[in-house]
Design a protein around this motif. Structure first.
Motif, short mmCIF file in Angstrom:
data_model
loop_
_atom_site.label_atom_id
_atom_site.label_comp_id
_atom_site.label_asym_id
_atom_site.label_seq_id
_atom_site.Cartn_x
_atom_site.Cartn_y
_atom_site.Cartn_z
N SER A 1 0.83 -1.19 0.00
CA SER A 1 0.00 0.00 0.00
C SER A 1 0.87 1.25 0.00
O SER A 1 1.87 1.32 0.72
CB SER A 1 -0.91 0.02 1.22
OG SER A 1 -1.78 -1.09 1.23
N SER A 2 0.48 2.23 -0.80
CA SER A 2 1.25 3.47 -0.89
C SER A 2 0.30 4.65 -1.01
O SER A 2 0.22 5.33 -2.03
CB SER A 2 2.19 3.42 -2.11
OG SER A 2 2.98 4.58 -2.19
N ASP A 3 -0.45 4.88 0.08
CA ASP A 3 -1.44 5.96 0.09
C ASP A 3 -0.76 7.31 0.25
O ASP A 3 0.38 7.42 0.73
CB ASP A 3 -2.44 5.76 1.23
CG ASP A 3 -3.35 4.57 1.00
OD1 ASP A 3 -3.18 3.89 -0.04
OD2 ASP A 3 -4.22 4.32 1.85
N THR B 1 10.48 1.71 1.26
CA THR B 1 10.23 3.12 0.96
C THR B 1 10.50 3.95 2.21
O THR B 1 10.67 3.42 3.31
CB THR B 1 8.78 3.36 0.51
OG1 THR B 1 7.89 2.99 1.57
CG2 THR B 1 8.45 2.55 -0.74
N VAL B 2 10.54 5.25 2.01
CA VAL B 2 10.69 6.19 3.11
C VAL B 2 9.39 6.99 3.23
O VAL B 2 8.87 7.49 2.23
CB VAL B 2 11.87 7.14 2.88
CG1 VAL B 2 11.93 8.22 3.95
CG2 VAL B 2 13.18 6.37 2.85
N LEU B 3 8.87 7.09 4.44
CA LEU B 3 7.69 7.90 4.69
C LEU B 3 8.13 9.35 4.82
O LEU B 3 8.89 9.71 5.72
CB LEU B 3 6.99 7.45 5.97
CG LEU B 3 5.83 8.32 6.48
CD1 LEU B 3 4.76 8.49 5.41
CD2 LEU B 3 5.24 7.72 7.75
N ARG C 1 12.45 2.19 6.12
CA ARG C 1 12.09 0.77 6.03
C ARG C 1 10.58 0.55 6.02
O ARG C 1 10.08 -0.40 6.61
CB ARG C 1 12.72 -0.01 7.18
CG ARG C 1 14.25 0.01 7.17
CD ARG C 1 14.80 -0.87 8.26
NE ARG C 1 16.25 -0.86 8.25
CZ ARG C 1 16.99 -1.58 9.09
NH1 ARG C 1 16.40 -2.34 9.99
NH2 ARG C 1 18.31 -1.51 9.02
N VAL C 2 9.88 1.43 5.37
CA VAL C 2 8.42 1.32 5.26
C VAL C 2 8.08 0.49 4.03
O VAL C 2 8.60 0.74 2.94
CB VAL C 2 7.77 2.71 5.16
CG1 VAL C 2 6.25 2.58 5.11
CG2 VAL C 2 8.20 3.58 6.33
N VAL C 3 7.22 -0.50 4.19
CA VAL C 3 6.80 -1.32 3.06
C VAL C 3 5.30 -1.17 2.80
O VAL C 3 4.74 -1.87 1.95
CB VAL C 3 7.15 -2.81 3.28
CG1 VAL C 3 8.65 -3.00 3.22
CG2 VAL C 3 6.59 -3.32 4.60
N GLY C 4 4.67 -0.26 3.50
CA GLY C 4 3.25 -0.02 3.27
C GLY C 4 2.71 1.11 4.13
O GLY C 4 3.10 1.27 5.28
N LEU C 5 1.85 1.93 3.53
CA LEU C 5 1.18 3.02 4.24
C LEU C 5 -0.26 3.06 3.78
O LEU C 5 -0.54 3.17 2.58
CB LEU C 5 1.86 4.36 3.93
CG LEU C 5 1.20 5.61 4.53
CD1 LEU C 5 1.26 5.58 6.06
CD2 LEU C 5 1.85 6.88 4.00
N ASN C 6 -1.17 2.93 4.72
CA ASN C 6 -2.58 2.86 4.37
C ASN C 6 -3.42 3.74 5.30
O ASN C 6 -3.27 3.67 6.52
CB ASN C 6 -3.08 1.41 4.45
CG ASN C 6 -4.50 1.26 3.95
OD1 ASN C 6 -4.80 1.55 2.80
ND2 ASN C 6 -5.39 0.80 4.81
N ILE D 1 -4.76 4.91 10.63
CA ILE D 1 -3.42 4.90 10.04
C ILE D 1 -2.82 3.52 10.22
O ILE D 1 -2.79 2.97 11.33
CB ILE D 1 -2.50 5.92 10.73
CG1 ILE D 1 -3.14 7.31 10.75
CG2 ILE D 1 -1.13 5.97 10.04
CD1 ILE D 1 -2.40 8.31 11.63
N GLN D 2 -2.33 2.94 9.12
CA GLN D 2 -1.61 1.67 9.16
C GLN D 2 -0.24 1.86 8.52
O GLN D 2 -0.14 2.36 7.42
CB GLN D 2 -2.36 0.57 8.42
CG GLN D 2 -3.67 0.16 9.04
CD GLN D 2 -4.27 -1.05 8.34
OE1 GLN D 2 -3.68 -2.11 8.28
NE2 GLN D 2 -5.45 -0.86 7.78
#
Length: 214
Positions: free
Chosen positions: A91-93, A130-132, A156-161, A188-189
């Motif tokens: 996820s990449s919101d 990814t980097v947030l 070290r982010v692999v998903g943001l939802n 937030i996830q």
């Protein structure tokens, strides 16, 4: 006459064998403790990263502000836009919104601090993560010069939802311009990858105070 017989070769080999076994056991125990300690440290670091980044987002979302166009004669672009995204990693919101924080006093004048905040992910190909990123543009209502700041919120982010609650149901996207209101709450996830490659999910929810009045 005293017996001066020494150790035989077999006795020495047996003794050396026992010592070797003990050393091996001690090494394995030490190695297991070391790996366990490193894992605990890595998990603690991941926990702290998630706690800090989510804490910042929760505090800022509580200051989310939006109003109908034309409510005041200015060109300030008030917005709250959450876009659902998906990449090969996960996820990449993206979430972009206006926030109104406490007033400040400068040279006898009180100015509200209005910012446009953006959360999005930037890929890091060599790590498959990814980097947030956190972007903040201020001060949109001030006569003084504003600023634009962009920095890393978490690695070290692999998903943001993100999910948005309208009072009845949750949705994956939100546009205050179309819906004419803010959401009542946001979920937030964040998915983070530790040193071992294991993915961990962190989740929290926050209410949107100004969304409760809509």
């Amino acid at each position: 006459m005293k017996d001066q017989r020494g150790f035989t070769l077999i006795e020495l080999l047996v003794a050396l064998g026992i010592v070797a076994v003990l050393v091996t056991l001690l090494y394995q125990t030490f190695n297991a403790v070391l790996r366990s300690t490193q894992q605990v440290d890595a998990e603690s670091e991941i926990d702290q990263t998630a706690r800090i980044s989510m804490g910042i987002m929760v505090n800022e979302l509580k200051s989310a502000y939006w109003r109908l166009p034309g409510a005041q004669a200015d060109s300030t672009p008030f917005e709250f836009v959450g876009e659902d995204g998906l990449t090969a990693i996960g996820s990449s919101d993206t979430l972009r919104f206006t926030a109104l924080s406490h007033a400040r006093v400068e040279e006898g004048m009180t100015d509200p601090i209005v910012s446009v905040l953006t959360y999005d992910l930037v890929p890091v190909p060599e790590t498959e993560t990814t980097v947030l990123m956190h972007e903040e543009e201020t001060n949109l209502l001030s006569l003084s010069e504003g600023s634009l700041e962009r920095y890393e919120l978490a690695e070290r982010v692999v998903g943001l939802n993100f999910r948005y609650f309208d009072g009845k149901e949750w949705s994956d996207e939100w546009s205050a311009g179309d819906l004419k209101k803010l959401p009542k709450a946001v979920e937030i996830q964040i998915f983070l990858k530790d040193d071992t490659g294991r993915e961990r999910r962190f989740i929290t929810q926050t209410d949107i105070p100004l969304g409760q009045t809509s």
